[in-house]
Motif scaffolding. Structure first.
Motif, PDB file in Angstrom:
ATOM      1  N   GLU A  39      -3.045   1.957  -2.643  1.00 60.18           N
ATOM      2  CA  GLU A  39      -3.045   3.194  -2.891  1.00 60.18           C
ATOM      3  C   GLU A  39      -4.246   3.891  -3.478  1.00 60.18           C
ATOM      4  O   GLU A  39      -4.706   2.904  -4.265  1.00 60.18           O
ATOM      5  CB  GLU A  39      -1.487   3.760  -3.436  1.00 60.18           C
ATOM      6  CG  GLU A  39      -0.547   3.366  -2.736  1.00 60.18           C
ATOM      7  CD  GLU A  39       0.821   3.802  -3.384  1.00 60.18           C
ATOM      8  OE1 GLU A  39       0.787   4.340  -4.628  1.00 60.18           O
ATOM      9  OE2 GLU A  39       2.038   3.594  -3.044  1.00 60.18           O
ATOM     10  N   GLN A  95      -1.443  -2.965   1.034  1.00 60.53           N
ATOM     11  CA  GLN A  95      -2.294  -1.467   1.497  1.00 60.53           C
ATOM     12  C   GLN A  95      -2.300  -0.826   0.277  1.00 60.53           C
ATOM     13  O   GLN A  95      -1.309   0.048  -0.252  1.00 60.53           O
ATOM     14  CB  GLN A  95      -1.625  -0.804   2.613  1.00 60.53           C
ATOM     15  CG  GLN A  95      -1.362  -1.329   3.822  1.00 60.53           C
ATOM     16  CD  GLN A  95      -0.604  -0.447   4.888  1.00 60.53           C
ATOM     17  OE1 GLN A  95       0.426   0.089   4.350  1.00 60.53           O
ATOM     18  NE2 GLN A  95      -1.001  -0.553   5.889  1.00 60.53           N
ATOM     19  N   GLY A  97      -4.916   2.927   1.632  1.00 53.90           N
ATOM     20  CA  GLY A  97      -4.012   3.101   2.951  1.00 53.90           C
ATOM     21  C   GLY A  97      -4.326   1.958   3.838  1.00 53.90           C
ATOM     22  O   GLY A  97      -3.726   1.426   4.592  1.00 53.90           O
ATOM     23  N   ASN A  98      -5.679   1.625   3.926  1.00 53.15           N
ATOM     24  CA  ASN A  98      -6.158   0.223   4.707  1.00 53.15           C
ATOM     25  C   ASN A  98      -5.549  -0.976   4.278  1.00 53.15           C
ATOM     26  O   ASN A  98      -5.243  -1.346   3.160  1.00 53.15           O
ATOM     27  CB  ASN A  98      -7.635   0.187   4.715  1.00 53.15           C
ATOM     28  CG  ASN A  98      -8.387   1.284   5.479  1.00 53.15           C
ATOM     29  OD1 ASN A  98      -7.664   2.015   5.973  1.00 53.15           O
ATOM     30  ND2 ASN A  98      -9.685   1.035   5.382  1.00 53.15           N
ATOM     31  N   THR A  99      -5.326  -1.758   5.184  1.00 48.67           N
ATOM     32  CA  THR A  99      -4.711  -3.127   5.055  1.00 48.67           C
ATOM     33  C   THR A  99      -5.700  -4.186   4.492  1.00 48.67           C
ATOM     34  O   THR A  99      -6.825  -4.079   5.281  1.00 48.67           O
ATOM     35  CB  THR A  99      -3.904  -3.634   5.893  1.00 48.67           C
ATOM     36  OG1 THR A  99      -2.903  -2.738   6.274  1.00 48.67           O
ATOM     37  CG2 THR A  99      -3.238  -4.966   5.848  1.00 48.67           C
TER      38      THR A  99
END
Length: 121
Positions: free
Chosen positions: A64, A62, A79-81
């Motif tokens: 940053e 994820q 923050g998305n995977t």
């Protein structure tokens, strides 16, 4: 720690090396090895370009804000995977700082390649 420099056996002796573990996309392994071969033969006995490449697995993270992914992948939201195929490429070199610097510069020659590196002895 036991001094392996004094180790002797009929089967041979230990030679201290550094092992560089590179996590990368499967299609980038030959590019990385070709770049390293420009500065080091990766030789062992009468063989050159010695390396170990794992089976394909997956890496997930994820990223940053300010990471390479969020900076260079248009539309990626911090923050998305992200998950993608990955292999582990291992090479060993003699314990020589000048050699290590050249090899690491070769590994990082193409910043667009996705990879992480670990060094172990």
């Amino acid at each position: 720690m036991t001094d392996l420099n004094r180790y002797k056996a009929r089967s041979g002796e230990f030679v201290p090396v550094w092992t560089i573990e590179i996590q990368t996309l499967p299609e980038d392994t030959d590019k990385i090895l070709d770049a390293v071969m420009q500065v080091h033969t990766l030789s062992f006995g009468r063989y050159q370009r010695n390396a170990s490449i794992s089976a394909v697995g997956k890496e997930t993270a994820q990223p940053e804000a300010g990471s390479t992914t969020t900076t260079h992948v248009e539309g990626f939201v911090a923050g998305n995977t992200e998950t993608y195929p990955m292999v582990e490429l291992k090479i060993s070199i003699e314990r020589d700082m000048a050699v290590l610097e050249k090899v690491m510069d070769a590994v990082n020659l193409r910043p667009s390649l996705r990879r992480t590196c670990d060094l172990s002895s």
